[in-house]
Design an enzyme around this catalytic site. Sequence first.
Site, PDB file in Angstrom:
ATOM      1  N   LEU A 156       6.291   5.914   5.548  1.00 33.49           N
ATOM      2  CA  LEU A 156       4.879   6.294   5.430  1.00 33.49           C
ATOM      3  C   LEU A 156       4.103   6.193   6.746  1.00 33.49           C
ATOM      4  CD1 LEU A 156       5.385   6.325   2.298  1.00 33.49           C
ATOM      5  CD2 LEU A 156       3.017   5.544   2.098  1.00 33.49           C
TER       6      LEU A 156
ATOM      7  N   PRO B 219       0.792  -1.228   0.000  1.00 29.82           N
ATOM      8  CA  PRO B 219       0.000   0.000   0.000  1.00 29.82           C
ATOM      9  C   PRO B 219       0.827   1.283   0.000  1.00 29.82           C
ATOM     10  CG  PRO B 219       0.185  -0.810   2.234  1.00 29.82           C
ATOM     11  CD  PRO B 219       0.955  -1.775   1.365  1.00 29.82           C
ATOM     12  N   LEU B 220       2.150   1.177  -0.112  1.00 27.13           N
ATOM     13  CA  LEU B 220       2.993   2.363   0.000  1.00 27.13           C
ATOM     14  C   LEU B 220       3.008   3.170  -1.293  1.00 27.13           C
ATOM     15  CD1 LEU B 220       6.076   0.863   1.885  1.00 27.13           C
ATOM     16  CD2 LEU B 220       3.939   1.792   2.829  1.00 27.13           C
ATOM     17  N   CYS B 221       3.294   4.434  -1.164  1.00 25.09           N
ATOM     18  CA  CYS B 221       3.275   5.353  -2.306  1.00 25.09           C
ATOM     19  C   CYS B 221       4.627   5.363  -3.015  1.00 25.09           C
ATOM     20  CB  CYS B 221       2.896   6.752  -1.851  1.00 25.09           C
ATOM     21  SG  CYS B 221       1.259   6.856  -1.115  1.00 25.09           S
ATOM     22  N   THR B 222       5.045   4.223  -3.470  1.00 23.67           N
ATOM     23  CA  THR B 222       6.272   4.110  -4.252  1.00 23.67           C
ATOM     24  C   THR B 222       6.195   2.846  -5.089  1.00 23.67           C
ATOM     25  OG1 THR B 222       8.662   3.698  -4.169  1.00 23.67           O
ATOM     26  CG2 THR B 222       7.376   3.045  -2.227  1.00 23.67           C
TER      27      THR B 222
END
Length: 406
Positions: A376, A335-338
């Site tokens: 995050l 779910p991380l933004c990367t």
Amino acid sequence: MDAPLLRLAEQFETPFYAYDLAEVKRRTQELRESLPEGARLLHSFKANPLPSIAEKIRLEGGTAEITSEGELQAARLAGHDMREALYGGPGKTVSEITSAMAAGVRWFSCESWRDLERISAVASLRAADAQILLRVNPAEAPQARLAMTGVESQFGFDESLLLAAGAREKLQLPHVKIRGIHVYFGTQVASVEALTQNTQRAIETAERLEKALGFVCSVVNAGGGFPWPYANQGSPPDLQGLRGALTAVWEASPLHETAELWFEAGRYLCASAGTLVSRVLDVKPSRSRTFVVLDTGIHHLGGMAGLGRIPRSSVTFQNLSRQSENEVTADIVGPLCTPLDSLARGLKMPDVAAGDLLAVPNVGAYGLTASLIGFLSHPAPAEIAYLDGEVVQVWQWRTGHQQLQS
């Protein structure tokens, strides 16, 4: 394996780590029986410092090998006698050494002249003797997937420094007693032959240095590197014949009459006990690829996969919710933004759907605490220790900022 994990998923939110303490006991007994009679087994807390696991290993005869104040606290919570613990690491600070000695630690693996001076200074202030194992980087390279000595390394004294003129005098510092040699060649040593050869080299190193430095060697810490699959259902190692081979090497050494033989282990003791359970949040087609989005990622399982230590295609995902004969090729992401938050790429696996529970085996070592936990600011997953299907203890790694000064 499925039944206890499914029951835990009914009680706890995903993702979570589940640790089977019976498996920890089984592997610890198994490894102790593979070592020569009288050998000491040290639990390397860097593999997994969870007090529930450390306690089980202690109860089966393992002692603590620690490298930080956090691991020191975990060892104390697990009931370890700090007088038997070994404190190591290439960057020990005065504060860490002071905390360790205040807790009762007296055995230190020393990595450099400056490290020895710091230990001596703290020991002198406390009027207590520190028992020193000189960690050595021998000239010979090991048989290991990840070499830590035998090559240019931040770990230990190059053996040539200890064999050089004047080394014996430099060891004469107050309140430090040179008691032995510590050699750790590397990790994931893949065969009985390689483990035996590395142990023989460690013993021979100790023999050379005892003679050159003029001390009585009472401990040879031969390290370990005992292998285990990581995050997949690969074949466990076959240690048949190891005890006999190690015993023969040890009994052939003159040190056998005067010294103890120590080994360190982490992944072998606890890797097979740990499973990461997560839930599928989404299945998203994107052009020619399919992405399976989980509620876990490299912030929870980043020690190897997220940092490129193993091929991402080798991670095993077992579907606990259902079986499917249909197959899909997918990228397993978190779910991380990367876009780096990927646990597997191009993985062929049974078809999955949103809401399914997936389990990753063999992550009881170098799992959560080897991951990017702070990235995050997601909460850490629960870590659940169970025995015979019953929950014994539940822990959670604490994250987030604490203001120290306004």
